[in-house]
Design an enzyme around this catalytic site. Structure first.
Site, PDB file in Angstrom:
ATOM      1  N   ASP A  61      24.390  42.342  26.837  1.00  0.00           N
ATOM      2  CA  ASP A  61      22.803  43.400  27.335  1.00  0.00           C
ATOM      3  C   ASP A  61      22.316  44.346  26.673  1.00  0.00           C
ATOM      4  O   ASP A  61      21.612  45.054  27.078  1.00  0.00           O
ATOM      5  CB  ASP A  61      22.250  42.808  28.679  1.00  0.00           C
ATOM      6  CG  ASP A  61      22.224  41.135  28.573  1.00  0.00           C
ATOM      7  OD1 ASP A  61      20.632  40.447  28.657  1.00  0.00           O
ATOM      8  OD2 ASP A  61      22.694  40.821  29.600  1.00  0.00           O
ATOM      9  N   GLU A  66      17.704  50.942  28.523  1.00  0.00           N
ATOM     10  CA  GLU A  66      16.765  51.882  29.255  1.00  0.00           C
ATOM     11  C   GLU A  66      17.869  51.922  30.789  1.00  0.00           C
ATOM     12  O   GLU A  66      17.423  52.634  31.534  1.00  0.00           O
ATOM     13  CB  GLU A  66      15.584  51.218  29.153  1.00  0.00           C
ATOM     14  CG  GLU A  66      15.177  51.946  30.398  1.00  0.00           C
ATOM     15  CD  GLU A  66      13.574  51.638  30.702  1.00  0.00           C
ATOM     16  OE1 GLU A  66      11.957  52.567  30.181  1.00  0.00           O
ATOM     17  OE2 GLU A  66      13.403  50.499  30.830  1.00  0.00           O
ATOM     18  N   ASP A  67      17.910  50.512  31.044  1.00  0.00           N
ATOM     19  CA  ASP A  67      19.055  50.700  32.144  1.00  0.00           C
ATOM     20  C   ASP A  67      20.170  50.876  32.440  1.00  0.00           C
ATOM     21  O   ASP A  67      20.647  51.138  33.763  1.00  0.00           O
ATOM     22  CB  ASP A  67      18.912  48.710  32.215  1.00  0.00           C
ATOM     23  CG  ASP A  67      18.169  48.045  32.081  1.00  0.00           C
ATOM     24  OD1 ASP A  67      16.746  48.119  32.954  1.00  0.00           O
ATOM     25  OD2 ASP A  67      17.355  47.301  32.009  1.00  0.00           O
ATOM     26  N   ARG A  86      26.643  43.934  33.314  1.00  0.00           N
ATOM     27  CA  ARG A  86      26.349  45.175  32.771  1.00  0.00           C
ATOM     28  C   ARG A  86      26.838  46.173  33.149  1.00  0.00           C
ATOM     29  O   ARG A  86      26.567  47.484  32.280  1.00  0.00           O
ATOM     30  CB  ARG A  86      24.431  44.854  32.781  1.00  0.00           C
ATOM     31  CG  ARG A  86      23.699  43.826  32.261  1.00  0.00           C
ATOM     32  CD  ARG A  86      22.402  43.979  32.470  1.00  0.00           C
ATOM     33  NE  ARG A  86      22.244  44.822  31.524  1.00  0.00           N
ATOM     34  CZ  ARG A  86      20.638  45.747  30.945  1.00  0.00           C
ATOM     35  NH1 ARG A  86      20.245  45.553  31.204  1.00  0.00           N
ATOM     36  NH2 ARG A  86      21.312  46.530  29.834  1.00  0.00           N
ATOM     37  N   ARG A 134      18.490  43.924  40.895  1.00  0.00           N
ATOM     38  CA  ARG A 134      19.312  44.798  40.750  1.00  0.00           C
ATOM     39  C   ARG A 134      19.935  46.022  40.860  1.00  0.00           C
ATOM     40  O   ARG A 134      20.243  46.693  40.766  1.00  0.00           O
ATOM     41  CB  ARG A 134      18.876  45.214  39.164  1.00  0.00           C
ATOM     42  CG  ARG A 134      18.738  44.240  38.232  1.00  0.00           C
ATOM     43  CD  ARG A 134      19.716  43.287  37.993  1.00  0.00           C
ATOM     44  NE  ARG A 134      20.151  42.253  37.297  1.00  0.00           N
ATOM     45  CZ  ARG A 134      19.915  41.940  36.014  1.00  0.00           C
ATOM     46  NH1 ARG A 134      19.826  43.102  35.054  1.00  0.00           N
ATOM     47  NH2 ARG A 134      19.495  40.763  34.808  1.00  0.00           N
ATOM     48  N   HIS A 164      12.410  43.586  37.244  1.00  0.00           N
ATOM     49  CA  HIS A 164      12.176  44.789  36.992  1.00  0.00           C
ATOM     50  C   HIS A 164      10.649  45.460  37.404  1.00  0.00           C
ATOM     51  O   HIS A 164      10.016  44.707  36.951  1.00  0.00           O
ATOM     52  CB  HIS A 164      13.158  45.144  36.049  1.00  0.00           C
ATOM     53  CG  HIS A 164      14.322  45.625  35.440  1.00  0.00           C
ATOM     54  ND1 HIS A 164      14.497  45.057  34.331  1.00  0.00           N
ATOM     55  CD2 HIS A 164      15.624  45.555  36.152  1.00  0.00           C
ATOM     56  CE1 HIS A 164      16.429  45.485  34.189  1.00  0.00           C
ATOM     57  NE2 HIS A 164      16.426  45.677  35.235  1.00  0.00           N
ATOM     58  N   ILE A 245      15.532  36.887  26.386  1.00  0.00           N
ATOM     59  CA  ILE A 245      16.566  37.236  27.323  1.00  0.00           C
ATOM     60  C   ILE A 245      16.232  38.432  28.340  1.00  0.00           C
ATOM     61  O   ILE A 245      16.966  39.837  28.790  1.00  0.00           O
ATOM     62  CB  ILE A 245      17.740  37.848  26.851  1.00  0.00           C
ATOM     63  CG1 ILE A 245      17.730  39.458  25.655  1.00  0.00           C
ATOM     64  CG2 ILE A 245      18.643  36.676  26.129  1.00  0.00           C
ATOM     65  CD1 ILE A 245      18.911  39.369  25.153  1.00  0.00           C
ATOM     66  N   CYS A 251      12.688  48.727  27.466  1.00  0.00           N
ATOM     67  CA  CYS A 251      14.239  48.627  28.054  1.00  0.00           C
ATOM     68  C   CYS A 251      14.931  48.377  27.025  1.00  0.00           C
ATOM     69  O   CYS A 251      16.271  49.151  26.969  1.00  0.00           O
ATOM     70  CB  CYS A 251      14.425  47.018  28.196  1.00  0.00           C
ATOM     71  SG  CYS A 251      13.691  45.890  29.291  1.00  0.00           S
TER      72      CYS A 251
END
Ligand code: GLY
Length: 256
Positions: A61, A66-67, A86, A134, A164, A245, A251
């Protein structure tokens, strides 16, 4: 205005990315690469310089860069992703952030706190943070404390259904908010000019504002018309392979 954007090339293991919609099938890798290249071109048209990081096969991923960080005009915060697969993605972003921020302005969210950048929406000096599967309360506490040191404010938004925060709500500047589903009636967004996205096009609530232009996912005519109706010039980019996904336009980049 944004000057810089960071993106990360999808790896071939993107096929193994986390998904809540397996019925959409696996991403086609070559198509994902060409969509990613078109995304970079659209960003460049908006007048930003784009840093393209190499793919990392260890993290399916990892194109959803961005995450792993929250980038602001005063500081950067390296997150602690709540998805176990992740979590290790953050290591690669630190040396990149060091090119843009002095070391004392790069902060970290640490365990037991978790936070993913997709849960953070910046509106001027206010940062809305989704309390999601998350991003936990301790992560938000640490995040708010860091932001406070820079005169920024943090507002927690409990999430009910979506992955999110920015899956369902995105700020287009000028007081304009695109909202879908559970975000249409949230009290904390009552003061904004809200554009409600129909359920059939909910995926496209995830548009990004880049220096006056709004990039809209390709194939969502109601959202495109609504954004144009607000007066924004638009660009469209096909993100069909990332949607498979659970990924969207926001993102795929860090914008600052
Ligand atoms: N597949 C994107 C994510 O779950 O974070």
């Amino acid at each position: 205005m944004f000057q810089h954007v960071i993106v990360k090339t999808p790896c071939s293991n993107v096929l193994l990315g986390i998904t809540s919609a397996p019925e959409l099938g696996k991403p086609d890798y070559q198509l994902a690469l060409s969509q990613h290249a078109a995304y970079i071109e659209a960003l460049k048209q908006c007048g930003v310089d784009v840093t393209v990081l190499p793919p990392d096969e260890a993290f399916p991923d990892s194109c959803f860069v961005e995450d792993v960080a929250v980038v602001t005009r005063k500081c950067a915060i390296v997150t602690n992703p709540g998805a176990p697969s992740r979590n290790g993605e953050t290591a690669a972003i630190v040396p990149v952030l060091e090119k843009f921020y002095p070391a004392e302005h790069i902060h970290r969210i640490t365990a037991p706190g978790t936070l993913e950048g997709g849960d953070v929406m910046m509106v001027g000096d206010t940062f809305y943070v989704g309390a999601s599967a998350r991003t936990n309360a301790e992560g938000i506490r640490q995040f708010a404390e860091i932001l406070q040191g820079y005169g920024f404010r943090c507002v927690t938004v409990p999430l009910e259904k979506v992955l999110h925060l920015k899956t369902g709500v995105n700020y287009l500047e000028n007081g304009n908010l695109l909202v879908s589903g559970e975000f249409c009636d949230k009290e904390c967004f009552a003061g904004y000019k809200k554009t409600e996205i129909p359920e059939s096009e909910a995926y496209a609530a995830n548009c990004i504002w880049v220096n006056g232009t709004v990039i809209v996912p390709k194939g969502y005519p109601a959202v495109l018309a609504a954004v144009q109706g607000l007066g924004y010039p638009t660009l469209t980019v096909d993100t069909s392979e990332f949607r498979k996904i659970d990924g969207g336009l926001s993102c795929l980049s860090l914008r600052f």
